[in-house]
Design a protein around this motif. Structure first.
Motif, PDB file in Angstrom:
ATOM      1  N   UNK A   1      37.706 -11.337  -3.142  1.00 25.52           N
ATOM      2  CA  UNK A   1      37.379 -12.642  -2.959  1.00 25.52           C
ATOM      3  C   UNK A   1      38.369 -13.512  -3.782  1.00 25.52           C
ATOM      4  N   UNK A   2      38.136 -14.888  -3.452  1.00 23.95           N
ATOM      5  CA  UNK A   2      38.933 -15.896  -4.113  1.00 23.95           C
ATOM      6  C   UNK A   2      38.716 -17.211  -3.616  1.00 23.95           C
ATOM      7  N   UNK A   3      39.434 -18.220  -3.982  1.00 26.13           N
ATOM      8  CA  UNK A   3      39.615 -19.399  -3.294  1.00 26.13           C
ATOM      9  C   UNK A   3      40.939 -19.636  -2.471  1.00 26.13           C
ATOM     10  N   UNK A   4      40.603 -20.241  -1.149  1.00 21.54           N
ATOM     11  CA  UNK A   4      41.843 -20.406  -0.276  1.00 21.54           C
ATOM     12  C   UNK A   4      41.498 -21.773   0.460  1.00 21.54           C
TER      13      UNK A   4
ATOM     14  N   UNK B   1      41.667 -24.296   3.592  1.00 18.49           N
ATOM     15  CA  UNK B   1      41.187 -24.231   5.126  1.00 18.49           C
ATOM     16  C   UNK B   1      42.341 -23.737   5.964  1.00 18.49           C
ATOM     17  N   UNK B   2      42.307 -22.776   6.912  1.00 14.55           N
ATOM     18  CA  UNK B   2      43.057 -22.279   7.672  1.00 14.55           C
ATOM     19  C   UNK B   2      43.701 -20.988   6.739  1.00 14.55           C
ATOM     20  N   UNK B   3      43.549 -20.802   5.952  1.00 14.53           N
ATOM     21  CA  UNK B   3      44.042 -19.545   5.117  1.00 14.53           C
ATOM     22  C   UNK B   3      43.355 -18.305   5.221  1.00 14.53           C
ATOM     23  N   UNK B   4      43.727 -17.179   4.579  1.00 18.29           N
ATOM     24  CA  UNK B   4      43.365 -15.797   5.088  1.00 18.29           C
ATOM     25  C   UNK B   4      42.881 -15.211   3.568  1.00 18.29           C
ATOM     26  N   UNK B   5      41.985 -14.282   3.816  1.00 17.41           N
ATOM     27  CA  UNK B   5      41.622 -13.263   2.863  1.00 17.41           C
ATOM     28  C   UNK B   5      41.274 -12.309   3.146  1.00 17.41           C
ATOM     29  N   UNK B   6      41.419 -10.898   2.609  1.00 19.27           N
ATOM     30  CA  UNK B   6      41.006  -9.725   2.898  1.00 19.27           C
ATOM     31  C   UNK B   6      40.306  -9.181   1.840  1.00 19.27           C
ATOM     32  N   UNK B   7      38.869  -8.699   2.180  1.00 24.13           N
ATOM     33  CA  UNK B   7      37.926  -7.955   1.435  1.00 24.13           C
ATOM     34  C   UNK B   7      38.070  -6.567   1.656  1.00 24.13           C
ATOM     35  N   UNK B   8      38.058  -5.995   0.237  1.00 19.27           N
ATOM     36  CA  UNK B   8      37.868  -4.467   0.583  1.00 19.27           C
ATOM     37  C   UNK B   8      36.455  -3.946  -0.228  1.00 19.27           C
ATOM     38  N   UNK B   9      35.999  -3.048   0.483  1.00 20.16           N
ATOM     39  CA  UNK B   9      34.666  -2.294  -0.400  1.00 20.16           C
ATOM     40  C   UNK B   9      34.810  -0.755  -0.263  1.00 20.16           C
ATOM     41  N   UNK B  10      34.971  -0.162  -1.419  1.00 20.73           N
ATOM     42  CA  UNK B  10      34.938   1.078  -1.592  1.00 20.73           C
ATOM     43  C   UNK B  10      33.692   1.793  -1.733  1.00 20.73           C
TER      44      UNK B  10
ATOM     45  N   UNK C   1      40.230 -19.637   7.862  1.00 18.49           N
ATOM     46  CA  UNK C   1      39.232 -19.838   7.041  1.00 18.49           C
ATOM     47  C   UNK C   1      38.500 -21.437   7.173  1.00 18.49           C
ATOM     48  N   UNK C   2      37.394 -21.694   7.017  1.00 17.59           N
ATOM     49  CA  UNK C   2      36.912 -22.839   7.401  1.00 17.59           C
ATOM     50  C   UNK C   2      35.796 -22.960   5.981  1.00 17.59           C
ATOM     51  N   UNK C   3      35.754 -24.284   5.638  1.00 16.78           N
ATOM     52  CA  UNK C   3      34.789 -24.522   4.357  1.00 16.78           C
ATOM     53  C   UNK C   3      33.510 -23.870   4.738  1.00 16.78           C
ATOM     54  N   UNK C   4      32.987 -23.742   5.738  1.00 15.00           N
ATOM     55  CA  UNK C   4      31.554 -23.378   6.094  1.00 15.00           C
ATOM     56  C   UNK C   4      31.734 -21.870   5.787  1.00 15.00           C
ATOM     57  N   UNK C   5      32.836 -21.207   5.619  1.00 12.62           N
ATOM     58  CA  UNK C   5      33.106 -19.763   5.367  1.00 12.62           C
ATOM     59  C   UNK C   5      32.512 -19.566   3.832  1.00 12.62           C
ATOM     60  N   UNK C   6      32.434 -20.341   3.195  1.00 12.67           N
ATOM     61  CA  UNK C   6      32.158 -20.545   1.675  1.00 12.67           C
ATOM     62  C   UNK C   6      30.816 -19.683   1.486  1.00 12.67           C
TER      63      UNK C   6
ATOM     64  N   UNK D   1      30.978 -10.868  -3.732  1.00 11.71           N
ATOM     65  CA  UNK D   1      32.331 -11.266  -4.367  1.00 11.71           C
ATOM     66  C   UNK D   1      32.210 -12.941  -3.827  1.00 11.71           C
ATOM     67  N   UNK D   2      33.000 -13.806  -4.712  1.00 11.78           N
ATOM     68  CA  UNK D   2      32.913 -15.248  -4.049  1.00 11.78           C
ATOM     69  C   UNK D   2      34.032 -15.573  -3.155  1.00 11.78           C
ATOM     70  N   UNK D   3      33.728 -16.177  -2.001  1.00 11.88           N
ATOM     71  CA  UNK D   3      34.712 -16.685  -1.221  1.00 11.88           C
ATOM     72  C   UNK D   3      34.509 -18.122  -1.244  1.00 11.88           C
ATOM     73  N   UNK D   4      35.679 -19.009  -1.545  1.00 10.65           N
ATOM     74  CA  UNK D   4      35.601 -20.456  -1.570  1.00 10.65           C
ATOM     75  C   UNK D   4      36.809 -20.834  -0.687  1.00 10.65           C
ATOM     76  N   UNK D   5      36.350 -21.553   0.219  1.00 12.52           N
ATOM     77  CA  UNK D   5      37.494 -22.115   1.245  1.00 12.52           C
ATOM     78  C   UNK D   5      37.409 -23.800   0.720  1.00 12.52           C
ATOM     79  N   UNK D   6      38.382 -24.147   0.162  1.00 10.67           N
ATOM     80  CA  UNK D   6      38.404 -25.652  -0.063  1.00 10.67           C
ATOM     81  C   UNK D   6      39.766 -26.194  -0.314  1.00 10.67           C
TER      82      UNK D   6
END
Length: 120
Positions: A9-12, A14-23, A85-90, A114-119
């Motif tokens: 997770x993290x801060x990105x 708008x229009x950016x990308x993130x990859x979440x993983x879960x083990x 990513x869009x702000x509403x994905x936060x 995990x926190x995802x913030x799109x801003x």
């Protein structure tokens, strides 16, 4: 029993990308259905995407074409690639596992989130 441990997770912007993983560990690693839910402030938790051990997938309409769920059975890991990513994905994104139904109607196991913030 095992546990689910998320990362990515993290801060990105708008229009950016993130990859979440879960083990997954323990007995959870052999579960058929795994997925990602999210919960935004003041809203109910909602299913984002889910996947079976055979590779069948299910997506929320709001993320179709932007998010991709994948899974490595050998590594007992599920991924969520989030593009455009869009702000509403936060939201707080939760890894989950253990539904006995498909598409999943509820999960038995949950990660810590995990926190995802799109801003901008």
């Amino acid at each position: 029993q095992g546990q689910l441990v998320e990362s990515g997770g993290g801060v990105v912007q708008p229009g950016g990308s993130l990859r979440l993983s879960c083990a997954a560990s323990g007995s959870i690693s052999s579960t058929n259905v795994m997925g990602w839910y999210r919960q935004a402030p003041g809203k109910q938790r909602e299913l984002v995407a889910a996947i079976t051990s055979g590779g069948s997938t299910n997506y929320a309409d709001s993320v179709k074409g932007r998010f991709t769920i994948s899974r490595s059975n050998a590594k007992s890991t599920v991924y969520l690639q989030m593009n455009s990513l869009k702000p509403e994905d936060t939201a707080v994104y939760y890894c989950s596992a253990g539904s006995t139904r498909w598409p999943p109607t509820g999960m038995n196991y949950w990660g810590q989130g995990t926190q995802v913030t799109v801003s901008s």
